[in-house]
Design a protein around this motif. Structure first.
Motif, PDB file in Angstrom:
ATOM      1  N   SER A  43       0.830  -1.196   0.000  1.00  0.00           N
ATOM      2  CA  SER A  43       0.000   0.000   0.000  1.00  0.00           C
ATOM      3  C   SER A  43       0.867   1.250   0.000  1.00  0.00           C
ATOM      4  O   SER A  43       1.890   1.324   0.679  1.00  0.00           O
ATOM      5  CB  SER A  43      -0.918   0.018   1.224  1.00  0.00           C
ATOM      6  OG  SER A  43      -1.627   1.242   1.293  1.00  0.00           O
ATOM      7  N   THR A  44       0.444   2.240  -0.773  1.00  0.00           N
ATOM      8  CA  THR A  44       1.140   3.526  -0.781  1.00  0.00           C
ATOM      9  C   THR A  44       0.361   4.573   0.004  1.00  0.00           C
ATOM     10  O   THR A  44       0.712   5.753  -0.019  1.00  0.00           O
ATOM     11  CB  THR A  44       1.339   4.026  -2.225  1.00  0.00           C
ATOM     12  OG1 THR A  44       0.057   4.150  -2.855  1.00  0.00           O
ATOM     13  CG2 THR A  44       2.203   3.072  -3.024  1.00  0.00           C
ATOM     14  N   GLY A 247       2.233  14.436  -9.210  1.00  0.00           N
ATOM     15  CA  GLY A 247       3.663  14.189  -9.097  1.00  0.00           C
ATOM     16  C   GLY A 247       4.404  15.352  -8.468  1.00  0.00           C
ATOM     17  O   GLY A 247       5.408  15.830  -9.014  1.00  0.00           O
ATOM     18  N   ALA A 248       3.928  15.815  -7.311  1.00  0.00           N
ATOM     19  CA  ALA A 248       4.587  16.948  -6.649  1.00  0.00           C
ATOM     20  C   ALA A 248       6.072  16.671  -6.421  1.00  0.00           C
ATOM     21  O   ALA A 248       6.896  17.585  -6.460  1.00  0.00           O
ATOM     22  CB  ALA A 248       3.896  17.250  -5.317  1.00  0.00           C
ATOM     23  N   TYR A 249       6.423  15.414  -6.230  1.00  0.00           N
ATOM     24  CA  TYR A 249       7.823  15.048  -5.996  1.00  0.00           C
ATOM     25  C   TYR A 249       8.660  15.184  -7.257  1.00  0.00           C
ATOM     26  O   TYR A 249       9.895  15.142  -7.187  1.00  0.00           O
ATOM     27  CB  TYR A 249       7.908  13.608  -5.462  1.00  0.00           C
ATOM     28  CG  TYR A 249       7.118  12.603  -6.258  1.00  0.00           C
ATOM     29  CD1 TYR A 249       7.665  11.934  -7.326  1.00  0.00           C
ATOM     30  CD2 TYR A 249       5.788  12.337  -5.931  1.00  0.00           C
ATOM     31  CE1 TYR A 249       6.936  11.018  -8.062  1.00  0.00           C
ATOM     32  CE2 TYR A 249       5.040  11.427  -6.660  1.00  0.00           C
ATOM     33  CZ  TYR A 249       5.624  10.766  -7.722  1.00  0.00           C
ATOM     34  OH  TYR A 249       4.886   9.872  -8.450  1.00  0.00           O
ATOM     35  N   ARG A 250       8.023  15.348  -8.396  1.00  0.00           N
ATOM     36  CA  ARG A 250       8.772  15.621  -9.621  1.00  0.00           C
ATOM     37  C   ARG A 250       9.066  17.113  -9.757  1.00  0.00           C
ATOM     38  O   ARG A 250       9.934  17.512 -10.527  1.00  0.00           O
ATOM     39  CB  ARG A 250       8.006  15.115 -10.836  1.00  0.00           C
ATOM     40  CG  ARG A 250       7.733  13.615 -10.788  1.00  0.00           C
ATOM     41  CD  ARG A 250       7.154  13.082 -12.067  1.00  0.00           C
ATOM     42  NE  ARG A 250       6.784  11.677 -11.938  1.00  0.00           N
ATOM     43  CZ  ARG A 250       7.632  10.655 -12.002  1.00  0.00           C
ATOM     44  NH1 ARG A 250       8.916  10.890 -12.188  1.00  0.00           N
ATOM     45  NH2 ARG A 250       7.207   9.405 -11.876  1.00  0.00           N
ATOM     46  N   PRO A 283       1.963   3.914  -9.696  1.00  0.00           N
ATOM     47  CA  PRO A 283       2.677   3.511  -8.476  1.00  0.00           C
ATOM     48  C   PRO A 283       4.058   4.134  -8.328  1.00  0.00           C
ATOM     49  O   PRO A 283       4.960   3.529  -7.762  1.00  0.00           O
ATOM     50  CB  PRO A 283       2.773   1.994  -8.631  1.00  0.00           C
ATOM     51  CG  PRO A 283       2.924   1.802 -10.114  1.00  0.00           C
ATOM     52  CD  PRO A 283       2.088   2.877 -10.759  1.00  0.00           C
ATOM     53  N   HIS A 284       4.231   5.337  -8.861  1.00  0.00           N
ATOM     54  CA  HIS A 284       5.434   6.129  -8.667  1.00  0.00           C
ATOM     55  C   HIS A 284       6.700   5.459  -9.214  1.00  0.00           C
ATOM     56  O   HIS A 284       7.684   5.275  -8.495  1.00  0.00           O
ATOM     57  CB  HIS A 284       5.606   6.471  -7.191  1.00  0.00           C
ATOM     58  CG  HIS A 284       4.323   6.896  -6.550  1.00  0.00           C
ATOM     59  ND1 HIS A 284       3.679   8.066  -6.902  1.00  0.00           N
ATOM     60  CD2 HIS A 284       3.529   6.293  -5.632  1.00  0.00           C
ATOM     61  CE1 HIS A 284       2.548   8.163  -6.214  1.00  0.00           C
ATOM     62  NE2 HIS A 284       2.431   7.107  -5.445  1.00  0.00           N
ATOM     63  N   PRO A 285       6.671   5.093 -10.489  1.00  0.00           N
ATOM     64  CA  PRO A 285       7.866   4.448 -11.073  1.00  0.00           C
ATOM     65  C   PRO A 285       9.050   5.392 -11.081  1.00  0.00           C
ATOM     66  O   PRO A 285       8.914   6.595 -11.321  1.00  0.00           O
ATOM     67  CB  PRO A 285       7.404   4.113 -12.500  1.00  0.00           C
ATOM     68  CG  PRO A 285       6.290   5.073 -12.785  1.00  0.00           C
ATOM     69  CD  PRO A 285       5.593   5.289 -11.478  1.00  0.00           C
ATOM     70  N   ASP A 286      10.212   4.842 -10.804  1.00  0.00           N
ATOM     71  CA  ASP A 286      11.450   5.628 -10.759  1.00  0.00           C
ATOM     72  C   ASP A 286      12.296   5.277 -11.980  1.00  0.00           C
ATOM     73  O   ASP A 286      12.959   4.241 -12.017  1.00  0.00           O
ATOM     74  CB  ASP A 286      12.219   5.334  -9.472  1.00  0.00           C
ATOM     75  CG  ASP A 286      13.424   6.244  -9.290  1.00  0.00           C
ATOM     76  OD1 ASP A 286      13.645   7.109 -10.167  1.00  0.00           O
ATOM     77  OD2 ASP A 286      14.135   6.095  -8.290  1.00  0.00           O
ATOM     78  N   SER A 287      12.253   6.141 -12.974  1.00  0.00           N
ATOM     79  CA  SER A 287      12.984   5.891 -14.214  1.00  0.00           C
ATOM     80  C   SER A 287      14.366   6.532 -14.228  1.00  0.00           C
ATOM     81  O   SER A 287      15.075   6.445 -15.231  1.00  0.00           O
ATOM     82  CB  SER A 287      12.168   6.416 -15.408  1.00  0.00           C
ATOM     83  OG  SER A 287      11.956   7.815 -15.280  1.00  0.00           O
ATOM     84  N   VAL A 288      14.751   7.176 -13.132  1.00  0.00           N
ATOM     85  CA  VAL A 288      16.054   7.845 -13.086  1.00  0.00           C
ATOM     86  C   VAL A 288      17.164   6.797 -13.088  1.00  0.00           C
ATOM     87  O   VAL A 288      17.142   5.858 -12.288  1.00  0.00           O
ATOM     88  CB  VAL A 288      16.168   8.727 -11.834  1.00  0.00           C
ATOM     89  CG1 VAL A 288      17.552   9.360 -11.739  1.00  0.00           C
ATOM     90  CG2 VAL A 288      15.089   9.806 -11.850  1.00  0.00           C
ATOM     91  N   PRO A 301       9.922   1.422  -6.688  1.00  0.00           N
ATOM     92  CA  PRO A 301       9.163   2.664  -6.857  1.00  0.00           C
ATOM     93  C   PRO A 301       9.592   3.716  -5.847  1.00  0.00           C
ATOM     94  O   PRO A 301      10.206   3.406  -4.824  1.00  0.00           O
ATOM     95  CB  PRO A 301       7.720   2.227  -6.608  1.00  0.00           C
ATOM     96  CG  PRO A 301       7.846   1.028  -5.717  1.00  0.00           C
ATOM     97  CD  PRO A 301       9.100   0.332  -6.153  1.00  0.00           C
ATOM     98  N   MET A 302       9.274   4.956  -6.128  1.00  0.00           N
ATOM     99  CA  MET A 302       9.572   6.038  -5.194  1.00  0.00           C
ATOM    100  C   MET A 302       8.683   5.892  -3.963  1.00  0.00           C
ATOM    101  O   MET A 302       7.505   5.532  -4.079  1.00  0.00           O
ATOM    102  CB  MET A 302       9.358   7.377  -5.889  1.00  0.00           C
ATOM    103  CG  MET A 302      10.224   7.554  -7.124  1.00  0.00           C
ATOM    104  SD  MET A 302       9.921   9.094  -8.012  1.00  0.00           S
ATOM    105  CE  MET A 302      10.689  10.259  -6.890  1.00  0.00           C
ATOM    106  N   PRO A 303       9.220   6.139  -2.774  1.00  0.00           N
ATOM    107  CA  PRO A 303       8.466   5.910  -1.526  1.00  0.00           C
ATOM    108  C   PRO A 303       7.504   7.054  -1.209  1.00  0.00           C
ATOM    109  O   PRO A 303       7.752   7.880  -0.325  1.00  0.00           O
ATOM    110  CB  PRO A 303       9.574   5.803  -0.477  1.00  0.00           C
ATOM    111  CG  PRO A 303      10.659   6.697  -1.006  1.00  0.00           C
ATOM    112  CD  PRO A 303      10.610   6.570  -2.508  1.00  0.00           C
ATOM    113  N   ILE A 304       6.391   7.100  -1.910  1.00  0.00           N
ATOM    114  CA  ILE A 304       5.426   8.189  -1.766  1.00  0.00           C
ATOM    115  C   ILE A 304       4.235   7.740  -0.926  1.00  0.00           C
ATOM    116  O   ILE A 304       3.716   6.639  -1.106  1.00  0.00           O
ATOM    117  CB  ILE A 304       4.936   8.657  -3.149  1.00  0.00           C
ATOM    118  CG1 ILE A 304       6.126   9.045  -4.036  1.00  0.00           C
ATOM    119  CG2 ILE A 304       3.949   9.812  -3.016  1.00  0.00           C
ATOM    120  CD1 ILE A 304       6.999  10.144  -3.487  1.00  0.00           C
TER     121      ILE A 304
END
Length: 337
Positions: A43-44, A247-250, A283-288, A301-304
């Motif tokens: 769960s996120t 995507g505020a974290y972006r 689900p906040h994929p992290d492509s970096v 995934p990013m821990p959001i």
């Protein structure tokens, strides 16, 4: 080093595709990644939602990553996400008190939209709509079938493709517009502010709605005066563009509450509350890229905390009527619910 064509191919997988020829025939290649398809994604939502979410509320930006043995990834992808199924998405919807959702085709599938379409099918037409990625090989019959399944737009991901030249971006946009001309679809664009500013007049004249991803690429640390943001506000104010406050974290690294994002969100809402929608980016994929991690290695995934992020909307839009527009009315109009 990735060639320009390969870069366009990767971006097209997330939405650049409508651009004839840029994706070639790479839509459905690729092998399966590791991971268990039978294990539910964690769960996120760790913080309960702290305001009354109105009936009919819509999360306008999510992805699904089902069992890769059934839905193989594109061989040219830049990263490999862990499994996140339609059942996991439904659990998120229930935890956030959302009744509707828009599944956006992610880059890892190229122009093979089967995973996105299957997610929409599982959630049903009353709950789900989608945004696809298409290429020059996508014919009219396939577009008709996508519309019948609930697709309501295509994505043009200039940012992931590294497209920064306005002339090149303009040609890609023209090709995208030509592919969906006459359809009741929109054009979803992920691009940096400098490109939006350079293309403002062209974007304002498009014959279909334009939707900018993730705060239109604005960076919170640079504030509302950053170059290009005024052009976004102008397009929004004139009703020529929607913006996803997603995507505020972006837009900021100031987790978990991203305080400087609030100024961007409030400026966009004040410009025209009829043109703002919200999305979790689950689900906040992290492509970096990460040193030592290959494209076929699973990227965590990013821990959001999606509950905490949704609660920020109540700070950006304290009025319940405003939130109703953002969560219910605007998505219903844009996605044809």
């Amino acid at each position: 080093m990735m060639s320009r064509r390969q870069g366009f191919q990767l971006a097209g997988a997330a939405g650049l595709a409508a651009m004839g020829g840029m994706l070639g025939g790479c839509a459905s290649g690729g092998g399966a990644a590791g991971g268990s398809s039978g294990t539910a994604a964690p769960s996120t939502v760790r913080t309960p939602v702290g305001f009354a979410v109105p009936p009919g509320a819509c999360d306008c930006h999510v992805h699904v990553f089902p069992d890769p043995t059934a839905f193989p990834f594109w061989s040219g992808r830049a990263y490999t996400p862990p499994v996140a199924t339609a059942d996991d998405l439904l659990a998120l919807q229930r935890a956030l008190h959302m009744d509707r959702v828009v599944i956006v085709q992610p880059s890892v599938y190229g122009t093979d939209n089967r995973a996105t379409l299957d997610g929409m099918r599982q959630l049903g037409p009353l709950r789900a709509r989608g945004v696809a990625v298409i290429g020059e090989q996508t014919g009219a019959a396939e577009l008709d079938a996508m519309h019948a399944a609930g697709i309501r737009g295509i994505r043009v991901n200039l940012e992931t493709g590294g497209v920064t030249d306005p002339a090149a971006a303009g040609r890609l946009l023209d090709a995208a517009v030509a592919r969906i001309q006459g359809r009741l679809w929109h054009l979803q664009i992920y691009a940096r502010l400098t490109l939006i500013e350079a293309l403002r007049a062209r974007l304002a004249a498009l014959p279909m709605p334009v939707v900018f991803d993730h705060f239109a690429g604005a960076q919170a640390a640079q504030g509302v005066e950053q170059p290009g943001f005024a052009s976004v506000l102008e397009l929004v104010r004139a009703g020529r563009a929607y913006v996803k406050v997603s995507g505020a974290y972006r837009a900021s690294s100031e987790a978990p509450d991203y305080p400087r994002v609030a100024a961007l969100a409030r400026a966009l809402i004040a410009a025209n509350p009829e043109r703002i929608v919200w999305g979790s980016d689950w689900p906040h994929p992290d492509s970096v890229p990460v040193a030592g991690r290959g494209a076929t290695d699973i990227a965590p995934p990013m821990p959001i905390d999606d509950g905490r992020v949704l609660n920020l909307l109540a700070e950006w839009a304290p009025d319940a009527g405003l939130r109703h527009r953002i969560l219910v009315d605007n998505p219903a109009r844009l996605y044809d619910f």
